[in-house]
Design a protein around this motif. Structure first.
Motif, PDB file in Angstrom:
ATOM      1  N   LEU A  26       0.831  -1.206   0.000  1.00 29.91           N
ATOM      2  CA  LEU A  26       0.000   0.000   0.000  1.00 29.91           C
ATOM      3  C   LEU A  26       0.861   1.248   0.000  1.00 29.91           C
ATOM      4  CD1 LEU A  26      -2.641   1.481   0.098  1.00 29.91           C
ATOM      5  CD2 LEU A  26      -2.706   1.131   2.582  1.00 29.91           C
ATOM      6  N   SER A  27       1.937   1.228   0.756  1.00 30.56           N
ATOM      7  CA  SER A  27       2.846   2.374   0.787  1.00 30.56           C
ATOM      8  C   SER A  27       3.409   2.659  -0.605  1.00 30.56           C
ATOM      9  CB  SER A  27       3.992   2.098   1.767  1.00 30.56           C
ATOM     10  OG  SER A  27       4.947   3.132   1.735  1.00 30.56           O
ATOM     11  N   LYS A  28       3.817   1.614  -1.301  1.00 36.52           N
ATOM     12  CA  LYS A  28       4.363   1.777  -2.659  1.00 36.52           C
ATOM     13  C   LYS A  28       3.285   2.263  -3.628  1.00 36.52           C
ATOM     14  CE  LYS A  28       6.988  -0.650  -6.252  1.00 36.52           C
ATOM     15  NZ  LYS A  28       6.152  -0.132  -7.345  1.00 36.52           N
ATOM     16  N   LYS A  29       2.066   1.747  -3.479  1.00 39.29           N
ATOM     17  CA  LYS A  29       0.985   2.140  -4.374  1.00 39.29           C
ATOM     18  C   LYS A  29       0.698   3.635  -4.259  1.00 39.29           C
ATOM     19  CE  LYS A  29      -3.838   1.056  -5.515  1.00 39.29           C
ATOM     20  NZ  LYS A  29      -4.972   0.118  -5.305  1.00 39.29           N
ATOM     21  N   ILE A  30       0.610   4.117  -3.020  1.00 39.73           N
ATOM     22  CA  ILE A  30       0.332   5.539  -2.811  1.00 39.73           C
ATOM     23  C   ILE A  30       1.510   6.394  -3.285  1.00 39.73           C
ATOM     24  CG2 ILE A  30      -0.073   7.303  -1.057  1.00 39.73           C
ATOM     25  CD1 ILE A  30      -1.618   5.223   0.537  1.00 39.73           C
ATOM     26  N   LYS A  31       2.725   5.946  -3.010  1.00 37.53           N
ATOM     27  CA  LYS A  31       3.898   6.707  -3.444  1.00 37.53           C
ATOM     28  C   LYS A  31       3.954   6.809  -4.961  1.00 37.53           C
ATOM     29  CE  LYS A  31       8.936   6.828  -3.060  1.00 37.53           C
ATOM     30  NZ  LYS A  31      10.142   6.210  -2.435  1.00 37.53           N
ATOM     31  N   ASP A  32       3.680   5.700  -5.649  1.00 35.31           N
ATOM     32  CA  ASP A  32       3.695   5.722  -7.121  1.00 35.31           C
ATOM     33  C   ASP A  32       2.631   6.656  -7.674  1.00 35.31           C
ATOM     34  OD1 ASP A  32       5.769   3.918  -7.080  1.00 35.31           O
ATOM     35  OD2 ASP A  32       4.519   2.156  -7.519  1.00 35.31           O
TER      36      ASP A  32
END
Length: 271
Positions: A122-128
């Protein structure tokens, strides 16, 4: 002949006394594990987001004003009114609650599907999404669970509900959190209840004394799992007034002593 009978009864008394004092064989965990043995464990299972979970999501960057628009505002009440402060600017924390459809209402992006993701995913998804939308070039997205728990009940030292503070947790971790099973806990038949995505509850039984525990689908726990340790036979007998009397060394020694006394009396009278 009578002397032989008395000696035989005395021998039985000694045997019963020694056997009653024998250490139980079902107390030690993972008894079949040998020295330097490589154990094949269950497939690594991380905690994944489910409906009803509460998430703390904080976005930070070199420009606090830009990152503030992606942080959930916390209502701060004061005398005469209410103001809103973005998460991360004070000690308060606001949480996103995952809806029944697996989404959260996230600032700027709206309904964001999060079900089935790990914290890192989820952290990567939001960052992307933030970088891809050219909002912030260097965002740091931190995702934490706020309300995930497991329950440990039955014959453990400290039964209760415990918070999950990491991405994976094993049943051994849970037993440790509850300060181990009591001496009266049945280690060979521990029940685990798990909520399934369709709303049903699946039951599993594991044997804590065998290494097969590590191949169980519940070796790695999920949020809301319930672990129940049933009482062993000795504990169950204690529910009756004289339930354990017959199993004690004192009882058998008393019986044998009485038999020896009777035999001696008979021998004396018939001598």
């Amino acid at each position: 002949m009578m002397k032989k009978s008395i000696l035989f009864l005395a021998f039985i008394a000694i045997v019963l006394g020694l056997s009653s004092c024998k250490a139980p064989e079902n107390i030690v965990y993972l008894q079949d594990v040998s020295n330097d043995q490589r154990l094949e464990g269950a497939e690594l299972s991380m905690i994944r987001i489910r409906p009803g979970d509460q998430l703390s999501i904080v976005v930070s960057s070199r420009n606090p004003e830009l990152s503030a628009i992606f942080n959930l505002a916390v209502p701060y009440r004061y005398v005469g009114g209410t103001s809103f402060t973005p998460t991360g600017t004070n000690s308060q924390t606001a949480f996103f609650t995952v809806a029944s459809d697996g989404t959260i209402d996230y600032p700027v992006f709206g309904a964001l599907e999060v079900i089935g993701l790990t914290r890192q995913e989820l952290s990567k998804k939001i960052k992307d999404m933030i970088v891809g939308g050219d909002y912030i070039k260097d965002p740091v997205v931190t995702v934490d669970y706020a309300n995930l728990t497991i329950s440990v009940l039955g014959e453990v030292t400290s039964p209760g509900k415990y918070s999950i503070g990491k991405d994976r947790i094993t049943i051994l971790d849970a037993i440790s959190m509850a300060r181990d099973l009591t001496i009266n806990g049945n280690r060979e038949d521990v029940l685990v209840l798990r909520e399934e995505p369709d709303g049903s509850t699946q039951s599993y039984r594991v044997n804590m004394t065998r290494s097969s525990l590590m191949q169980s689908p519940v070796y790695y726990l999920q949020q809301n799992d319930v672990i129940y340790v049933s009482p062993n036979e000795q504990r169950r007998r204690q529910s009756q007034a004289t339930g354990n009397t017959i199993m004690t060394p004192t009882f058998w020694l008393s019986i044998t002593s009485t038999l020896c006394t009777v035999a001696t009396l008979v021998y004396t009278l018939t001598k």
